[in-house]
Scaffold this active site. Structure first.
Site, short mmCIF file in Angstrom:
data_model
loop_
_atom_site.label_atom_id
_atom_site.label_comp_id
_atom_site.label_asym_id
_atom_site.label_seq_id
_atom_site.Cartn_x
_atom_site.Cartn_y
_atom_site.Cartn_z
N LYS A 53 0.81 -1.23 -0.03
CA LYS A 53 -0.01 0.18 -0.24
C LYS A 53 0.93 1.33 0.02
O LYS A 53 2.06 1.35 0.10
CB LYS A 53 -1.04 0.06 1.02
CG LYS A 53 -0.36 -0.07 2.61
CD LYS A 53 -1.33 -0.23 3.80
CE LYS A 53 -0.33 -0.25 4.88
NZ LYS A 53 -1.54 -0.21 6.01
N ARG A 150 -10.87 -0.19 15.28
CA ARG A 150 -10.44 0.48 14.28
C ARG A 150 -11.49 0.03 13.12
O ARG A 150 -12.49 0.65 13.02
CB ARG A 150 -9.06 0.44 13.79
CG ARG A 150 -8.68 1.40 12.74
CD ARG A 150 -7.08 1.60 12.53
NE ARG A 150 -6.51 0.22 11.85
CZ ARG A 150 -5.20 0.10 11.38
NH1 ARG A 150 -4.70 1.43 11.17
NH2 ARG A 150 -4.74 -1.02 10.85
N TYR A 272 14.33 31.11 9.57
CA TYR A 272 13.22 31.89 9.96
C TYR A 272 13.13 31.97 11.60
O TYR A 272 13.50 31.04 12.11
CB TYR A 272 11.76 31.03 9.45
CG TYR A 272 11.63 31.40 8.06
CD1 TYR A 272 11.45 32.51 7.68
CD2 TYR A 272 11.46 30.25 7.33
CE1 TYR A 272 11.11 32.89 6.32
CE2 TYR A 272 11.15 30.39 6.00
CZ TYR A 272 10.93 31.72 5.30
OH TYR A 272 10.70 31.87 4.36
N MET A 331 9.96 25.17 3.47
CA MET A 331 9.51 24.54 2.44
C MET A 331 10.48 23.65 1.52
O MET A 331 10.17 22.51 0.90
CB MET A 331 8.55 25.18 1.47
CG MET A 331 7.68 24.68 0.45
SD MET A 331 6.59 25.85 -0.56
CE MET A 331 5.28 26.30 0.79
#
Length: 392
Positions: A53, A150, A272, A331
């Site tokens: 998957k 689940r 930053y 990013m």
């Protein structure tokens, strides 16, 4: 001979423009096959499936499936029928199980690609029954919830279904399965509780194969193996058991290009928020990698507000040294402190290993407050992907 922990051979590339990539992923298909074989040996008499998957945990569905098929896998698990349809051409005679089950409107995909739905609820059971009333007898898997809350029928619902005299003869599951919640903690009492509940459910379906063990469950021993095991993360090199040495070979190496090496003075800030203030004159390598590529912002460690649990953050591996990430992952860019490497060693154009044979993925994921699965399945499209073929 080895090259950064991988065997020397000509990689098969997924990109026709080598040298232009800002970041690259190398997938060692030989290690992938070896890891599956190890899990197959540990599974004893149980048949060993392969979980494919999420684009084979980020490694690439077709090359991973082809490799695992050649290694001996014939049972494959995917999350959605779309994944199953994409997988079918690579494993034409394999059995493909779809974990999300069958819903109204998806029947055509299942029947046309010979996919086996995992039935996990009364609603899915109704859809499946309606589908086979027109199509005829068709295999399915029945999922039972044994405590994870689940997916799956309760043990009582599954047992009642097994003994229901009105159950159509065409409803004939080929497998009963459940999933462990705490298999990565071998001493957790829930493992034994789930095992006992699963035995009760499986015994109601006499003659039907059973499967409980994921990667961690394989390591719990023979009692958990039943007829089929379903290793996932371990096959891709991830750690399956908390607090234990990881016996699996690294499969994925992720690297990023150094775009610039900067000289910075004591007291200056980096990135930053100036979240990192330099305590010495430093050399900073700026790498072309960021959270848009799946290199998580949380890997910055305490450089990110509200992210104080892991103070140190991640490291990279460059020219034989582990170098700390400094400042915040952004990013597209991430800073690494390369001050302790000899001057002139690090140059623009070099590649830094983010995780791989020298930076174990479980160590990097822990630095980001996450798990191996997340780093693998988050590998973005800007990575150039190369494959080292398995020996035959």
């Amino acid at each position: 001979m080895t090259n950064n922990g991988f065997p020397f051979s000509a990689p098969v590339s997924s990109d026709d423009l080598p040298g232009e990539e800002p970041a690259r992923v190398t997938v060692d298909l030989g290690a992938l096959a070896d890891n599956w074989r190890l899990m197959a040996r540990k599974s004893g008499k149980a048949r060993t499936a392969a979980v494919l998957k999420a684009n084979a945990y980020g490694t690439g569905l077709e090359p991973a499936a082809r490799t695992l098929y050649q290694a001996g896998a014939r049972d494959f698990f995917v999350a959605t029928p779309q994944e199953g349809a994409a997988l079918r051409p690579t494993v034409p005679d394999g059995r493909i199980y779809v974990l999300s089950g069958m819903w109204a409107g998806s029947e055509r995909l299942f029947f046309s690609h010979d996919l086996v739905p995992v039935i996990a609820s009364s609603e899915q059971l109704a859809v499946f029954m309606a589908a086979i009333s027109e199509h005829g007898d068709y295999p399915c898997v029945l999922q039972v919830d044994t405590g994870m809350n689940r997916l799956g029928l309760t043990v009582a619902e599954a047992t009642a279904l097994a003994h229901d005299p009105a159950r159509p003869a065409s409803f004939s599951p080929v497998l009963i399965m459940s999933h462990l919640a705490c298999g990565d903690e071998p001493l957790h009492p829930m493992n034994r509780m789930q095992l006992d509940r699963f035995r009760a459910a499986a015994s109601a379906f006499e003659g039907v194969e059973a499967s409980l063990a994921n990667s961690a469950g394989v390591f719990l021993g023979q009692d958990f193996h039943f007829d089929m095991t379903r290793p996932g993360i371990s096959v891709y090199g991830g750690a399956a058991v908390n607090g234990e040495p990881n016996p699996m070979k690294p499969v994925v190496k992720a690297e990023a290009r150094i775009l610039q090496v900067r000289e910075a003075k004591i007291g200056e800030g980096v990135g930053y928020g100036a979240s990192a203030l330099l305590s010495r004159d430093s050399r900073i390598a700026v790498a072309a990698i960021g959270y848009a590529d799946g290199y998580l912002r949380s890997l910055s460690g305490a450089g990110v507000p509200l992210r104080q649990a892991v103070v140190s953050g991640a490291k990279g591996y460059l020219h034989g040294h582990h170098v700390p990430l400094i400042g915040r992952v952004t990013m597209d860019l991430t800073h690494f402190d390369v001050t302790d490497l000899p001057a002139g060693t690090v140059r623009a154009g070099d590649f830094i290993e983010l995780f791989g044979p020298h930076m174990p993925i479980e160590v990097v994921s822990r630095a980001g407050g996450t798990i191996d699965y997340v780093l693998l399945t988050s590998l973005g499209p800007r990575y150039r992907r190369d494959y080292i073929e398995a020996a035959r």
